[in-house]
Design a protein around this motif. Structure first.
Motif, PDB file in Angstrom:
ATOM      1  N   GLY A 119     -34.009 -66.163 -27.700  1.00  0.00           N
ATOM      2  CA  GLY A 119     -35.202 -65.938 -26.897  1.00  0.00           C
ATOM      3  C   GLY A 119     -36.407 -66.469 -27.628  1.00  0.00           C
ATOM      4  N   TYR A 120     -37.569 -66.226 -27.080  1.00  0.00           N
ATOM      5  CA  TYR A 120     -38.774 -66.610 -27.805  1.00  0.00           C
ATOM      6  C   TYR A 120     -39.789 -65.473 -27.738  1.00  0.00           C
ATOM      7  N   ILE A 121     -40.762 -65.558 -28.626  1.00  0.00           N
ATOM      8  CA  ILE A 121     -41.746 -64.483 -28.788  1.00  0.00           C
ATOM      9  C   ILE A 121     -43.149 -65.039 -28.549  1.00  0.00           C
ATOM     10  N   LEU A 122     -43.936 -64.280 -27.803  1.00  0.00           N
ATOM     11  CA  LEU A 122     -45.320 -64.650 -27.480  1.00  0.00           C
ATOM     12  C   LEU A 122     -46.275 -63.636 -28.096  1.00  0.00           C
ATOM     13  N   PHE A 123     -47.367 -64.155 -28.636  1.00  0.00           N
ATOM     14  CA  PHE A 123     -48.408 -63.301 -29.210  1.00  0.00           C
ATOM     15  C   PHE A 123     -49.727 -63.543 -28.482  1.00  0.00           C
ATOM     16  N   SER A 124     -50.679 -62.657 -28.739  1.00  0.00           N
ATOM     17  CA  SER A 124     -52.037 -62.892 -28.245  1.00  0.00           C
ATOM     18  C   SER A 124     -52.634 -64.044 -29.042  1.00  0.00           C
ATOM     19  N   ASP A 125     -53.685 -64.614 -28.537  1.00  0.00           N
ATOM     20  CA  ASP A 125     -54.350 -65.720 -29.229  1.00  0.00           C
ATOM     21  C   ASP A 125     -54.814 -65.279 -30.611  1.00  0.00           C
ATOM     22  N   THR A 126     -55.377 -64.071 -30.692  1.00  0.00           N
ATOM     23  CA  THR A 126     -55.876 -63.550 -31.972  1.00  0.00           C
ATOM     24  C   THR A 126     -54.742 -63.432 -32.981  1.00  0.00           C
ATOM     25  N   LEU A 153     -40.747 -68.879 -32.102  1.00  0.00           N
ATOM     26  CA  LEU A 153     -42.164 -68.646 -31.852  1.00  0.00           C
ATOM     27  C   LEU A 153     -42.630 -69.591 -30.748  1.00  0.00           C
ATOM     28  N   ALA A 154     -43.167 -69.040 -29.654  1.00  0.00           N
ATOM     29  CA  ALA A 154     -43.652 -69.865 -28.544  1.00  0.00           C
ATOM     30  C   ALA A 154     -44.950 -70.538 -28.943  1.00  0.00           C
ATOM     31  N   GLY A 155     -45.193 -71.709 -28.413  1.00  0.00           N
ATOM     32  CA  GLY A 155     -46.422 -72.435 -28.714  1.00  0.00           C
ATOM     33  C   GLY A 155     -47.597 -71.955 -27.879  1.00  0.00           C
ATOM     34  N   GLU A 156     -47.352 -71.113 -26.880  1.00  0.00           N
ATOM     35  CA  GLU A 156     -48.423 -70.600 -26.022  1.00  0.00           C
ATOM     36  C   GLU A 156     -48.727 -69.144 -26.367  1.00  0.00           C
ATOM     37  N   THR A 157     -49.840 -68.644 -25.845  1.00  0.00           N
ATOM     38  CA  THR A 157     -50.229 -67.253 -26.103  1.00  0.00           C
ATOM     39  C   THR A 157     -50.314 -66.500 -24.780  1.00  0.00           C
ATOM     40  N   VAL A 158     -50.383 -65.157 -24.896  1.00  0.00           N
ATOM     41  CA  VAL A 158     -50.509 -64.311 -23.712  1.00  0.00           C
ATOM     42  C   VAL A 158     -51.727 -63.416 -23.869  1.00  0.00           C
ATOM     43  N   ASN A 159     -52.176 -62.899 -22.759  1.00  0.00           N
ATOM     44  CA  ASN A 159     -53.364 -62.039 -22.761  1.00  0.00           C
ATOM     45  C   ASN A 159     -52.950 -60.585 -22.982  1.00  0.00           C
ATOM     46  N   ILE A 160     -52.701 -60.230 -24.229  1.00  0.00           N
ATOM     47  CA  ILE A 160     -52.382 -58.847 -24.603  1.00  0.00           C
ATOM     48  C   ILE A 160     -53.257 -58.455 -25.773  1.00  0.00           C
ATOM     49  N   ASN A 161     -53.313 -57.172 -26.044  1.00  0.00           N
ATOM     50  CA  ASN A 161     -54.136 -56.665 -27.131  1.00  0.00           C
ATOM     51  C   ASN A 161     -53.227 -56.100 -28.215  1.00  0.00           C
ATOM     52  N   GLY A 163     -49.384 -56.580 -30.560  1.00  0.00           N
ATOM     53  CA  GLY A 163     -47.971 -56.529 -30.208  1.00  0.00           C
ATOM     54  C   GLY A 163     -47.497 -57.902 -29.788  1.00  0.00           C
ATOM     55  N   PHE A 164     -46.469 -57.944 -28.930  1.00  0.00           N
ATOM     56  CA  PHE A 164     -45.886 -59.229 -28.533  1.00  0.00           C
ATOM     57  C   PHE A 164     -45.085 -59.067 -27.249  1.00  0.00           C
ATOM     58  N   ILE A 165     -44.653 -60.189 -26.702  1.00  0.00           N
ATOM     59  CA  ILE A 165     -43.771 -60.221 -25.533  1.00  0.00           C
ATOM     60  C   ILE A 165     -42.521 -60.999 -25.950  1.00  0.00           C
ATOM     61  N   LEU A 166     -41.346 -60.435 -25.690  1.00  0.00           N
ATOM     62  CA  LEU A 166     -40.086 -61.140 -25.934  1.00  0.00           C
ATOM     63  C   LEU A 166     -39.591 -61.695 -24.606  1.00  0.00           C
ATOM     64  N   VAL A 167     -39.119 -62.932 -24.611  1.00  0.00           N
ATOM     65  CA  VAL A 167     -38.636 -63.557 -23.381  1.00  0.00           C
ATOM     66  C   VAL A 167     -37.216 -64.070 -23.614  1.00  0.00           C
ATOM     67  N   TYR A 168     -36.295 -63.607 -22.760  1.00  0.00           N
ATOM     68  CA  TYR A 168     -34.898 -64.045 -22.769  1.00  0.00           C
ATOM     69  C   TYR A 168     -34.579 -64.542 -21.362  1.00  0.00           C
ATOM     70  N   GLY A 169     -34.755 -65.830 -21.117  1.00  0.00           N
ATOM     71  CA  GLY A 169     -34.531 -66.363 -19.775  1.00  0.00           C
ATOM     72  C   GLY A 169     -35.506 -65.741 -18.790  1.00  0.00           C
ATOM     73  N   ASP A 170     -34.976 -65.026 -17.793  1.00  0.00           N
ATOM     74  CA  ASP A 170     -35.814 -64.360 -16.792  1.00  0.00           C
ATOM     75  C   ASP A 170     -36.242 -62.953 -17.221  1.00  0.00           C
ATOM     76  N   VAL A 171     -35.753 -62.500 -18.342  1.00  0.00           N
ATOM     77  CA  VAL A 171     -36.042 -61.132 -18.809  1.00  0.00           C
ATOM     78  C   VAL A 171     -37.198 -61.159 -19.800  1.00  0.00           C
ATOM     79  N   GLU A 172     -38.213 -60.330 -19.512  1.00  0.00           N
ATOM     80  CA  GLU A 172     -39.340 -60.173 -20.439  1.00  0.00           C
ATOM     81  C   GLU A 172     -39.356 -58.734 -20.951  1.00  0.00           C
ATOM     82  N   ILE A 173     -39.550 -58.598 -22.239  1.00  0.00           N
ATOM     83  CA  ILE A 173     -39.697 -57.265 -22.827  1.00  0.00           C
ATOM     84  C   ILE A 173     -41.120 -57.170 -23.351  1.00  0.00           C
TER      85      ILE A 173
END
Length: 198
Positions: A119-126, A153-161, A163-173
């Motif tokens: 899977g891959y992991i997304l972080f906030s921009d900060t 590590l994903a090259g993009e960021t998400v709008n969270i404050n 922590g992180f988001i884990l993505v496995y195909g269609d499944v997001e944690i």
């Protein structure tokens, strides 16, 4: 005195006597009525007084119950506000940790929430901007105990404050701090309440 005068005098005396008797009986009857009325008035007064006492006691009891309920509501509201502040402060203290300590927490969270699979992991921009240089290596070491688990590590960021988001195909944690604290809110409130108020 003539016979007629005697008869008239006798009738007059009888009339006066009868009138006196009627007046005496009327006065006695009036006194009895007055005594009965007085007794009935006193009885009614006593009943009204008793009812008033009961009404006052009932009103006082209801007012006391309402005051107790209001006090409990105010105490509960104050406790909830305090608990909410403690939880907000806990989240803020996580976000303000120095980078090394912050990412030590992140690695532990990854170990807990990662699935077996790629899977891959997304972080906030900060957080993305402050990632340690060896973060990929730290993540691999952290996942070494989970068979088949790997994250990129994903090259993009998400709008969270935090922590992180884990993505496995269609499944997001969603492992953002907001999501984790929201999911654990009731349990956290119970624990904070035990610490603060027991």
């Amino acid at each position: 005195m003539t016979g007629l005068d005697k008869i008239l005098k006798h009738i007059e005396e009888d009339a006066v006597s009868a009138a006196d008797q009627i007046l005496a009986e009327a006065k006695q009857k009036a006194d009895e009525i007055m005594a009965d009325a007085r007794a009935e008035g006193e009885k009614m007064c006593a009943e009204i007084t008793e009812r008033s006492k009961l009404d006052v006691q009932s009103s006082l009891s209801r007012a006391e119950s309402a005051a107790n309920l209001q006090e409990k509501k105010l105490i509960l509201k104050a406790k909830q506000e305090i608990i909410g502040e403690v939880i907000i402060n806990a989240k803020a203290s996580l976000l303000s940790l120095p980078d090394k300590e912050y990412f030590d927490v992140i690695i532990k969270m990854i170990q807990k929430h990662a699935l077996a699979g790629a899977g891959y992991i997304l972080f906030s921009d900060t957080d993305y901007k402050r990632l340690p240089q060896q973060f990929d290596e730290l993540m691999k070491i952290g996942l070494s105990g989970k068979a088949g688990a790997s994250l990129t590590l994903a090259g993009e960021t998400v709008n969270i404050n935090g922590g992180f988001i884990l993505v496995y195909g269609d499944v997001e944690i969603n492992c953002s701090f907001d999501a984790l604290f929201a999911a654990a809110k009731e349990n956290l409130q119970d624990k904070v309440s035990e610490i603060l108020f027991d």
